[in-house]
Design an enzyme around this catalytic site. Sequence first.
Site, PDB file in Angstrom:
ATOM      1  N   ASP A  15      48.103  37.661 133.621  1.00  0.00           N
ATOM      2  CA  ASP A  15      46.972  37.039 132.903  1.00  0.00           C
ATOM      3  C   ASP A  15      47.449  35.759 132.195  1.00  0.00           C
ATOM      4  OD1 ASP A  15      48.566  38.489 131.073  1.00  0.00           O
ATOM      5  OD2 ASP A  15      46.884  38.858 129.712  1.00  0.00           O
ATOM      6  N   HIS A 246      58.257  38.702 126.226  1.00  0.00           N
ATOM      7  CA  HIS A 246      57.634  39.945 126.690  1.00  0.00           C
ATOM      8  C   HIS A 246      57.596  40.061 128.217  1.00  0.00           C
ATOM      9  CE1 HIS A 246      56.260  41.152 122.727  1.00  0.00           C
ATOM     10  NE2 HIS A 246      55.554  40.050 122.574  1.00  0.00           N
TER      11      HIS A 246
HETATM   12  C1  BDR Z   1      51.578  41.071 126.171  1.00  0.00           C
HETATM   13  O1  BDR Z   1      50.296  40.639 125.733  1.00  0.00           O
HETATM   14  C2  BDR Z   1      50.013  39.349 126.233  1.00  0.00           C
HETATM   15  O2  BDR Z   1      49.546  38.526 125.210  1.00  0.00           O
HETATM   16  C3  BDR Z   1      51.311  38.806 126.735  1.00  0.00           C
HETATM   17  O3  BDR Z   1      51.104  37.932 127.840  1.00  0.00           O
HETATM   18  C4  BDR Z   1      52.099  40.019 127.121  1.00  0.00           C
HETATM   19  O4  BDR Z   1      51.843  40.394 128.452  1.00  0.00           O
HETATM   20  C5  BDR Z   1      52.463  41.315 124.967  1.00  0.00           C
HETATM   21  O5  BDR Z   1      51.945  42.344 124.182  1.00  0.00           O
HETATM   22 CA    CA Z   2      50.751  38.845 130.044  1.00  0.00          CA
END
Ligand code: BDR
Ligand code: CA
Length: 313
Positions: A15, A246
């Site tokens: 995303d 992340h």
């Molecule tokens: C996740 O949430 C999204 O905002 C980031 O892309 C990542 O996949 C982190 O909690």
């Molecule tokens: Ca993400």
Amino acid sequence: MKENNAMKKLIFDTDPGIDDAMALLLLHAISDLDIRGITTVFGNASIEDCTRNALYICERFKLPYKVYQGAGKGLNGDNEEAYPDFVHGKNGLGDIDRGFISIDSEKESAVDFIIREVEANAGDITLLAVGRLTNIALALLQAPGLDKKISEIVIMGGALKVAGNVTAWAEANIHGDPEAAQCVFESGVPLVMVGLDATMSNQMTKDHLEDVTGQLDDAGLFLRTVKKCYLDFHASKGIVDAFPIHDSTAVLRLARPEFFDDLQGNVQCVLNGEQRGRTALLDSRPVHRVCMKSDNRRCIAYFDEVMKRCYGG
Ligand code: BDR
Ligand code: CA
């Protein structure tokens, strides 16, 4: 296109999203992976923006992957009330000017592509999902028996022994579509959860970002530009001059599992009440692997190595 029978075949479900963008550039830079396609899901921005961002990155960096647009709302039909523009900007990519994008997404939907690709390569496809699990849940629901044909699912999402990042309990990707997460956890497909337990401590400092991106071509300029927004958000949360990588952590877990420590158990997602979106162990049956710890030094060194090899100026 990188393609070799010995390579791990994967679909990248994403995303984009600032950290998704970094993860995609990293994924492309890892030479022993065969990326079969990119599927988009709503989350960090609307599905239209997330798809546009995937296309923008592919065009700007000449990534040879087809993009398949996926779900724009959750499994239970709920529309998103507000996208996290305070983390990723209004367009999901730090409000960078995307200009005109000349390539388009495929006519086939993300869900149909996942089903077709898994059926055609039974037992060989890994799904690497760094957003909500809506597309994967829909594919599992629409194609009975698909669960037996997926090699593995690696997700960035969840929080087992640490606090969530949307609520005290829930991490964003799981909180965004808990029904989809539960459908995937229940499916019996081998799954590795790379959640906040492993990602919050897998950080890159701002200085390191400046240093490594300064040694890259246009990819470096891009990452420095989009990261401003992401750094500002983390600074406002008390993580000053650094940010957790992340989605790149899930990429690294897939490519270099030896950098991580896992525990095994049976993860379920809480669907009701104030803990909605929480990932918790139902029992100790070894159904899933949960990544608990990452070797930050080795992750960052590997990141530097492959990024410089691929995008070194
Ligand atoms: C996740 O949430 C999204 O905002 C980031 O892309 C990542 O996949 C982190 O909690
Ligand atoms: Ca993400």
